[in-house]
Structure formats: structure tokens, C-alpha cells
Write a protein that holds these residues in place. Structure first.
Motif, PDB file in Angstrom:
ATOM      1  N   ALA A 301       0.854  -1.199   0.000  1.00 22.72           N
ATOM      2  CA  ALA A 301       0.000   0.000   0.000  1.00 22.72           C
ATOM      3  C   ALA A 301       0.879   1.234   0.000  1.00 22.72           C
ATOM      4  N   ARG A 302       0.338   2.358  -0.429  1.00 23.23           N
ATOM      5  CA  ARG A 302       1.167   3.552  -0.672  1.00 23.23           C
ATOM      6  C   ARG A 302       1.959   3.989   0.554  1.00 23.23           C
ATOM      7  N   LEU A 303       1.365   3.902   1.738  1.00 24.20           N
ATOM      8  CA  LEU A 303       2.072   4.349   2.935  1.00 24.20           C
ATOM      9  C   LEU A 303       2.925   3.243   3.547  1.00 24.20           C
ATOM     10  N   ALA A 304       2.749   2.008   3.092  1.00 19.22           N
ATOM     11  CA  ALA A 304       3.470   0.886   3.691  1.00 19.22           C
ATOM     12  C   ALA A 304       4.578   0.332   2.803  1.00 19.22           C
ATOM     13  N   ARG A 305       4.679   0.806   1.584  1.00 18.98           N
ATOM     14  CA  ARG A 305       5.646   0.183   0.687  1.00 18.98           C
ATOM     15  C   ARG A 305       7.064   0.606   1.033  1.00 18.98           C
ATOM     16  N   GLY A 306       8.016  -0.232   0.617  1.00 24.28           N
ATOM     17  CA  GLY A 306       9.402  -0.006   0.986  1.00 24.28           C
ATOM     18  C   GLY A 306      10.105   1.044   0.146  1.00 24.28           C
ATOM     19  N   THR A 307      11.155   1.608   0.735  1.00 24.94           N
ATOM     20  CA  THR A 307      12.065   2.507   0.030  1.00 24.94           C
ATOM     21  C   THR A 307      13.457   1.899   0.103  1.00 24.94           C
ATOM     22  N   GLU A 308      14.436   2.592  -0.440  1.00 19.46           N
ATOM     23  CA  GLU A 308      15.803   2.089  -0.420  1.00 19.46           C
ATOM     24  C   GLU A 308      16.261   1.796   1.013  1.00 19.46           C
ATOM     25  N   ALA A 309      15.891   2.651   1.954  1.00 22.04           N
ATOM     26  CA  ALA A 309      16.362   2.498   3.335  1.00 22.04           C
ATOM     27  C   ALA A 309      15.520   1.542   4.161  1.00 22.04           C
ATOM     28  N   THR A 310      14.300   1.232   3.702  1.00 18.10           N
ATOM     29  CA  THR A 310      13.387   0.436   4.538  1.00 18.10           C
ATOM     30  C   THR A 310      12.942  -0.856   3.871  1.00 18.10           C
ATOM     31  N   ALA A 311      13.676  -1.295   2.866  1.00 20.25           N
ATOM     32  CA  ALA A 311      13.281  -2.510   2.150  1.00 20.25           C
ATOM     33  C   ALA A 311      13.284  -3.735   3.069  1.00 20.25           C
ATOM     34  N   HIS A 312      14.128  -3.704   4.125  1.00 26.68           N
ATOM     35  CA  HIS A 312      14.244  -4.838   5.040  1.00 26.68           C
ATOM     36  C   HIS A 312      13.265  -4.767   6.202  1.00 26.68           C
ATOM     37  N   TRP A 313      12.443  -3.715   6.254  1.00 29.34           N
ATOM     38  CA  TRP A 313      11.449  -3.583   7.328  1.00 29.34           C
ATOM     39  C   TRP A 313      10.181  -4.349   6.960  1.00 29.34           C
ATOM     40  N   THR A 314       9.382  -4.644   7.976  1.00 26.73           N
ATOM     41  CA  THR A 314       8.047  -5.169   7.699  1.00 26.73           C
ATOM     42  C   THR A 314       7.134  -4.003   7.330  1.00 26.73           C
ATOM     43  N   ALA A 315       6.009  -4.312   6.735  1.00 25.63           N
ATOM     44  CA  ALA A 315       5.055  -3.260   6.373  1.00 25.63           C
ATOM     45  C   ALA A 315       4.535  -2.557   7.629  1.00 25.63           C
ATOM     46  N   ASP A 316       4.331  -3.314   8.713  1.00 22.48           N
ATOM     47  CA  ASP A 316       3.870  -2.702   9.958  1.00 22.48           C
ATOM     48  C   ASP A 316       4.895  -1.722  10.512  1.00 22.48           C
ATOM     49  N   GLU A 317       6.158  -2.072  10.413  1.00 25.08           N
ATOM     50  CA  GLU A 317       7.206  -1.172  10.895  1.00 25.08           C
ATOM     51  C   GLU A 317       7.225   0.123  10.086  1.00 25.08           C
ATOM     52  N   ARG A 318       7.016   0.002   8.795  1.00 27.12           N
ATOM     53  CA  ARG A 318       6.978   1.221   7.964  1.00 27.12           C
ATOM     54  C   ARG A 318       5.789   2.101   8.346  1.00 27.12           C
ATOM     55  N   LEU A 319       4.646   1.482   8.544  1.00 30.93           N
ATOM     56  CA  LEU A 319       3.467   2.249   8.932  1.00 30.93           C
ATOM     57  C   LEU A 319       3.671   2.931  10.284  1.00 30.93           C
ATOM     58  N   LEU A 320       4.206   2.203  11.243  1.00 28.53           N
ATOM     59  CA  LEU A 320       4.401   2.770  12.580  1.00 28.53           C
ATOM     60  C   LEU A 320       5.384   3.920  12.538  1.00 28.53           C
ATOM     61  N   ALA A 321       6.537   3.720  11.897  1.00 26.51           N
ATOM     62  CA  ALA A 321       7.564   4.762  11.872  1.00 26.51           C
ATOM     63  C   ALA A 321       7.100   5.998  11.122  1.00 26.51           C
ATOM     64  N   ARG A 322       6.346   5.812  10.060  1.00 27.99           N
ATOM     65  CA  ARG A 322       5.938   6.946   9.229  1.00 27.99           C
ATOM     66  C   ARG A 322       4.747   7.716   9.793  1.00 27.99           C
ATOM     67  N   THR A 323       4.005   7.103  10.676  1.00 25.81           N
ATOM     68  CA  THR A 323       2.821   7.776  11.225  1.00 25.81           C
ATOM     69  C   THR A 323       2.967   8.126  12.699  1.00 25.81           C
ATOM     70  N   PHE A 324       4.088   7.777  13.320  1.00 26.30           N
ATOM     71  CA  PHE A 324       4.227   7.977  14.757  1.00 26.30           C
ATOM     72  C   PHE A 324       4.196   9.464  15.109  1.00 26.30           C
ATOM     73  N   ARG A 325       3.414   9.788  16.138  1.00 20.98           N
ATOM     74  CA  ARG A 325       3.365  11.132  16.708  1.00 20.98           C
ATOM     75  C   ARG A 325       3.283  11.017  18.221  1.00 20.98           C
ATOM     76  N   LEU A 326       3.881  11.979  18.903  1.00 18.53           N
ATOM     77  CA  LEU A 326       3.746  12.051  20.348  1.00 18.53           C
ATOM     78  C   LEU A 326       2.368  12.596  20.703  1.00 18.53           C
ATOM     79  N   PRO A 327       1.803  12.163  21.817  1.00 14.85           N
ATOM     80  CA  PRO A 327       0.530  12.769  22.248  1.00 14.85           C
ATOM     81  C   PRO A 327       0.705  14.273  22.434  1.00 14.85           C
ATOM     82  N   PRO A 328      -0.233  15.116  22.033  1.00 18.14           N
ATOM     83  CA  PRO A 328      -1.589  14.782  21.552  1.00 18.14           C
ATOM     84  C   PRO A 328      -1.687  14.547  20.056  1.00 18.14           C
ATOM     85  N   GLY A 329      -0.550  14.419  19.355  1.00 18.58           N
ATOM     86  CA  GLY A 329      -0.635  14.022  17.955  1.00 18.58           C
ATOM     87  C   GLY A 329      -0.018  14.953  16.945  1.00 18.58           C
ATOM     88  N   ARG A 330       0.779  15.962  17.378  1.00 16.75           N
ATOM     89  CA  ARG A 330       1.338  16.906  16.415  1.00 16.75           C
ATOM     90  C   ARG A 330       2.838  16.717  16.209  1.00 16.75           C
TER      91      ARG A 330
END
Length: 424
Positions: A301-330
Motif C-alpha cells: 500500500a502507498r504508505l506501507a511500501r518499501g524505500t531504499e532504506a526500509t526494504a528490510h522492514w516489515t510493512a507494519d514497521e513502515r506504517l508505525l515509523a511513518r505515522t508515529f506522533r507524540l501525544p496529543p498528535g502533532r
């Protein structure tokens, strides 16, 4: 270091009536107090502030300064309203407008608002504030120049107008058969000055004649009053270490932008912080599920697909790292975490930043050029991949990445592109 005295003044008090001894600034807006990098013992007087065309000053921004030992006072206009709202937390109020607000007789920002020219043109007032109209009517009643019926009709006429329409012409037109009485009111304001102007002038003279007091006692732990905006400003103005010429946020940006392994560092940081927030241990998929998100079902999926640096990650790891925010979310980062500096010392990181920063006085490269260089540096194959690369390095978006990249030397960035990856 001598405490600073700063006053935010606009159309309420003309420049020629402002006493010496203050550093004058235009009407306050959100972020201005953080921008000043205030210290304990500094003194701030808020007279005027914006609230329609720009974000107004937040209460937590004032509370954060009070918690640090900064003296904050308000008078005459928006400052009087904020002082009344925060009187129980240590903000000082001065003047009659403040007294009305504190007593609950004045509650709306619109009652002190006026339309005015830009501050660079002298912030000339174009309309009359409702609080000034009411006060002038009271004085005219006490002087028996108006009767109660006339005063009531004039107040109602003024109240029918929006603050942007309450000009002398607008007031005379709205007064109808009471036009002569309205002329008397306007003449009184012109000759005697309105209550906002008097309050501002008196407050400045009072504070100028008073020795700067020692730092006030904080109303409570500073963390009680911080917001995500306050934490961001603190991080951006905090030195990497005591006495360092490099800021902590800039040091983190140096790693985010140029460390080839920073995506892995960011993944480790996101996993640790997400586990602390959700009180869940395990894989990125479990952390996503504990936070209320479905684990990735489509690895490409567009937000979960790998890049050169993250090809060895799982899709869940990509989603978590790319969407992570500290509370309250900014915010993604509000400090320099252990993962960002692992394997290096603060001294080494400081020297690396100093080597890569633009020389003093040098002009930053154009924003478009920065985007192009970062895309090449991160080996992004497309515009969408470039966005993913920025997210997996802990930036909120590519705009934040390009903004921070503007502090660094374009020539050195280009040189990094020509060097083998192992040499970086």
C-alpha cells in the motif's frame, strides 16, 4: 544579565506617548513569547494583541512564561482580558479596563477590539472600541452633559455596529436623530483620550518607574502549562549542551538529514515511544493494534511500501515509523533521543553540525533546490518515495525537512551526494 522589559503595543498608544525604558514590539500574536527566549526576571507587558487575521496568544503560552519566573502583566486591551483570566496564576493586571474584566463586566474580545492600520504605518486606530464608548458615556453622564436616555441610545447605536464598522462616520450615521449627542461623545474621546489609551500610558509609566522585581515564584511545575507548541519552541531554542552554539533541534536535524542509518534509528525510537504510550510490548503490528490501528494488510500500500532504506522492514514497521506522533498528535520529536545520538558523543555531533552548517551570513539555497538535493541524497525514486523518506526519518512532512535543511551548506550537501555511502 540585565532583565529585559518588553511591551507589546499597537494602536492603543501612539509611539510618541510611549515612555523610554521598554523594548516595544507590535501587537502580540501566538508564538511571540516563545520567540523572545525570555529568562527569569524579564518583564513583559501585553497591551495589544491580534486575534482575527493571526492566531492569538494562547493562555498556556503566558502560563509557561510565568512558570519560568518571567513577569507578565496586561492592561488596556487584549492584555487586560488575558490578565483577568490568568490573575489566579500570577499574571498582573493594571488599569480600569482590567478592573472591569476582573469584575466580570467585560468578557468579550470584541469589546476591546478595533480596526487599525498595519503597525509599520504607526498602527493608527480606525474605529472605536466598545469599552471606550461606554466609559466615555459614563464620564459625560457624570458631567451632566448627557442624560440617561441619550446615553442609552448612543450605547445601543454603537453596539449595533461590528467593531470594524465603529468609525466616527459609522457612529454618526447609526446615531440618527442623536447625531449631535454622538458628535459630543466623539469630541470627548478626541479631547480627553479613551480609557484604553489612558490605561496603557499609565501602566507603562508605572512599570517604568518601578524597579524590576526578582524572578517570581512559579505557580507550579512548568510541565503543567506546556503545550505541543511550547515544547516545540523550547526544543528549537535549547542548546545541544550548555554553552553550545548548536541547538538541540538543529543537531537532531543534522542526523535526520544526513545519517544514512537514521531511518533505523527512527524506527527504534518509534517502537520504544509507542510501547511506552500504549503499555504494550511486541512487534510493530501489536503496537499498531494497541493504538487502535489495524496492522498492515497490504504490504505494498502507498504508505506501507518499501524505500531504499526500509526494504528490510516489515510493512507494519513502515506504517508505525511513518505515522508515529507524540501525544496529543502533532510532534514527532520534542527532544534529542538516545537513538539519535547512539554511537557518538555530543561533542562529536556538535562538531559535525558546525562543519555542515552554512557560514554566518550565507544565504540558504532555494527551497526547490533543497527538495531536489534531499530526494537525491535519500535515493527517492519518485515524488511519493521522497515523501515516504521524509516520514521515515521522523519529519512531519517534506516541508519541515526542507526548512531545516536550509540551515546547512549546499556545497557540502552536494559533496555528500558524490561520496560513497560508506564515507558519509
Amino acid at each position: 544579565m540585565t532583565p529585559r522589559r518588553i511591551a507589546f503595543v499597537g494602536p492603543t498608544l501612539p509611539a510618541q506617548q510611549r515612555p523610554a525604558g521598554f523594548e516595544y514590539r507590535p501587537p502580540v500574536r501566538h508564538g511571540d513569547l516563545f520567540d523572545l527566549c525570555l529568562r527569569p526576571g524579564d518583564q513583559v507587558l501585553i497591551v495589544d494583541g491580534v486575534y482575527q487575521h493571526f492566531a492569538p496568544i494562547r493562555h498556556k503560552e503566558i502560563l509557561a512564561q510565568l512558570a519560568r519566573g518571567v513577569h507578565v502583566a496586561g492592561t488596556a486591551s487584549l492584555g487586560a482580558l488575558r490578565a483577568a483570566e490568568l490573575a489566579g496564576f500570577g499574571m498582573q493586571g493594571l488599569g480600569q479596563v482590567y478592573g472591569q474584566a476582573r469584575a466580570g463586566r467585560l468578557t468579550a474580545d470584541a469589546d476591546v477590539a478595533v480596526l487599525h492600520t498595519d503597525d509599520s504605518a504607526g498602527a493608527r486606530r480606525l474605529t472605536e472600541a466598545m469599552v471606550c464608548v461606554r466609559h466615555a458615556l459614563t464620564e459625560l453622564l457624570e458631567a451632566r452633559q448627557l442624560d440617561t436616555h441619550q446615553a442609552s441610545r448612543l450605547e445601543q447605536a454603537a453596539a449595533r455596529l461590528h467593531f470594524t464598522e465603529r468609525s466616527a462616520t459609522g457612529l454618526r450615521h447609526e446615531a440618527g436623530p442623536d447625531r449631535d449627542a454622538m458628535h459630543l461623545l466623539l469630541d470627548h474621546l478626541q479631547r480627553h483620550g479613551d480609557i484604553k489609551t489612558r490605561d496603557a500610558r499609565d501602566a507603562l509609566h508605572t512599570l517604568a518607574a518601578r524597579p524590576v522585581p526578582p524572578p517570581s515564584h512559579a505557580p507550579g511545575p512548568a510541565d503543567n502549562w506546556t503545550s505541543s507548541y511550547g515544547r516545540q519552541w523550547d526544543f528549537e531554542h535549547r542548546p545541544l549542551k550548555p554553552g553550545s552554539a548548536v541547538g538541540a533541534r538543529l543537531a537532531l536535524a543534522c542526523q535526520q538529514l544526513f545519517a544514512t542509518d537514521f531511518p533505523d534509528r527512527h524506527r527504534a525510537y518509534a517502537l520504544r515511544m509507542a510501547a511506552a504510550t500504549t503499555r504494550t510490548t511486541g512487534t510493530a503490528g501489536r503496537l499498531l493494534g494497541a493504538a487502535g490501528f489495524a496492522p498492515a494488510t497490504r504490504p505494498h500500500a502507498r504508505l506501507a511500501r518499501g524505500t531504499e532504506a526500509t526494504a528490510h522492514w516489515t510493512a507494519d514497521e513502515r506504517l508505525l515509523a511513518r505515522t508515529f506522533r507524540l501525544p496529543p498528535g502533532r510532534l514527532v520529536y520534542q527532544d534529542l533521543p538516545a537513538e539519535a545520538v547512539a554511537g557518538t558523543t555530543l561533542d562529536e555531533l556538535e562538531q559535525r553540525c558546525l562543519r555542515l552548517l552554512l557560514p554566518p551570513g550565507a544565504q540558504a539555497p532555494p527551497t526547490a533546490r533543497r527538495h531536489t538535493l534531499l530526494s537525491r541524497l535519500w535515493q527517492a525514486g519518485s515524488e511519493h518515495d521522497y515523501r515516504l523518506c521524509a516520514l521515515e526519518r521522523g519529519f512531519r512532512d517534506t516541508a519541515e525537512a526542507a526548512r531545516l535543511a536550509g540551515a546547512f551548506d549546499l556545497t557540502l550537501i552536494a559533496r555528500l551526494l558524490r561520496e560513497p555511502a560508506a564515507a558519509r
